[in-house]
Design a protein around this motif. Structure first.
Motif, short mmCIF file in Angstrom:
data_model
loop_
_atom_site.label_atom_id
_atom_site.label_comp_id
_atom_site.label_asym_id
_atom_site.label_seq_id
_atom_site.Cartn_x
_atom_site.Cartn_y
_atom_site.Cartn_z
N GLU A 1 0.70 -1.03 0.18
CA GLU A 1 -0.08 -0.17 -0.21
C GLU A 1 0.94 1.26 -0.15
O GLU A 1 1.43 1.96 -0.58
N LYS A 2 1.31 1.08 0.54
CA LYS A 2 2.82 2.23 0.59
C LYS A 2 3.80 2.66 -0.54
O LYS A 2 3.98 3.41 -1.50
N THR A 3 4.29 1.37 -1.12
CA THR A 3 5.34 1.45 -1.90
C THR A 3 4.68 1.34 -3.32
O THR A 3 4.91 1.96 -4.36
N GLY A 4 3.47 0.20 -3.89
CA GLY A 4 2.69 0.35 -4.50
C GLY A 4 3.22 -0.91 -5.50
O GLY A 4 1.97 -1.44 -6.37
N ALA A 5 3.78 -1.74 -4.82
CA ALA A 5 4.10 -3.04 -5.24
C ALA A 5 5.33 -3.68 -4.17
O ALA A 5 5.85 -2.93 -3.66
N ASN B 1 12.85 5.74 0.09
CA ASN B 1 11.42 5.48 1.10
C ASN B 1 11.23 4.29 1.57
O ASN B 1 10.25 4.17 2.08
N CYS B 2 11.66 2.90 0.53
CA CYS B 2 11.37 1.95 0.28
C CYS B 2 11.73 1.73 2.36
O CYS B 2 11.31 0.68 3.07
N ILE B 3 13.75 1.99 2.07
CA ILE B 3 13.76 1.50 3.30
C ILE B 3 12.16 2.10 4.86
O ILE B 3 12.38 1.62 5.54
N LYS B 4 12.46 3.60 4.72
CA LYS B 4 11.92 3.75 5.22
C LYS B 4 9.60 2.99 6.15
O LYS B 4 9.96 2.85 7.01
N HIS B 5 9.54 2.51 4.54
CA HIS B 5 8.33 2.06 4.71
C HIS B 5 8.69 1.11 5.24
O HIS B 5 8.32 0.47 5.96
N GLY B 6 10.15 0.50 5.36
CA GLY B 6 10.66 -0.99 5.04
C GLY B 6 10.35 -1.12 6.97
O GLY B 6 9.46 -1.94 7.73
N VAL B 7 11.00 -0.50 7.56
CA VAL B 7 10.80 0.21 8.90
C VAL B 7 9.66 0.44 9.67
O VAL B 7 9.23 -0.14 10.82
N GLU B 8 8.85 1.04 8.78
CA GLU B 8 7.71 1.27 9.27
C GLU B 8 6.71 -0.15 9.57
O GLU B 8 6.17 -0.13 10.64
N VAL B 9 6.68 -0.62 8.71
CA VAL B 9 6.45 -1.40 8.88
C VAL B 9 6.33 -2.44 10.09
O VAL B 9 5.20 -3.67 10.71
N VAL B 10 6.79 -2.95 10.00
CA VAL B 10 8.36 -3.76 11.18
C VAL B 10 7.86 -2.71 12.52
O VAL B 10 7.58 -3.53 13.30
N GLU B 11 7.10 -1.55 12.88
CA GLU B 11 7.15 -0.83 13.79
C GLU B 11 5.62 -1.02 14.03
O GLU B 11 4.95 -1.18 14.88
N GLU B 12 4.64 -0.88 13.10
CA GLU B 12 3.88 -1.26 12.92
C GLU B 12 2.89 -2.12 13.59
O GLU B 12 2.19 -2.63 14.18
N GLN B 13 3.73 -3.69 13.23
CA GLN B 13 3.15 -4.78 13.31
C GLN B 13 3.96 -5.44 14.51
O GLN B 13 3.49 -6.82 15.71
#
Length: 135
Positions: free
Chosen positions: A96-100, A120-132
């Motif tokens: 959802e964050k990156t499009g693919a 930005n992929c790295i940022k989103h990668g860390v975000e999904v770790v933190e969220e879950q």
């Protein structure tokens, strides 16, 4: 922006792959030395080395999810379903964050349209770790 995201960005600028940057930046969540996380994720970078595989930022995060959630019980592996549920949520949120989730699609290799930069992929990668994984 979280400290982990800032650290992951700094590590990537130092030459870490996307996968290494996410996993090492999230090392505080698991009882695994940073050197082991760095080595374990080395083959996951650049879409598993070919851009044809899953984005390294996501695979680094999924490694952390497994390490954090697994019971580690070799004789009775009962945590697998719960870990897979976490992984599926992380994958969907990352998409959802990156499009693919496939590196070459994210980078627009075939279409000429980049969906998300590596930082930005790295940022989103860390975000999904933190969220879950941080409750």
């Amino acid at each position: 922006m979280s400290e982990r995201i800032m650290l992951a960005d700094e590590l990537h600028r130092k030459g870490y792959s996307c996968s290494q940057a996410v996993a090492v930046a999230c090392a505080d969540l698991v009882d695994v030395p940073k050197e082991i996380l760095f080595a374990a994720t080395e083959g996951f970078g650049f879409g598993m080395g070919t851009m044809d595989g899953t984005c390294g930022a996501l695979t680094g995060g999924l490694l952390i999810a497994g390490l954090k959630n697994s019971s580690g019980n070799l004789d009775s592996p009962k945590s697998k379903a719960a870990t897979m549920k976490i992984s599926k949520t992380m994958l969907n949120n990352f998409r959802e964050k990156t499009g693919a989730i496939i590196c070459r699609e994210i980078k627009g290799v075939d279409t000429g349209k980049m969906l998300c930069s590596c930082p930005n992929c790295i940022k989103h990668g860390v975000e999904v770790v933190e969220e879950q994984l941080i409750k």
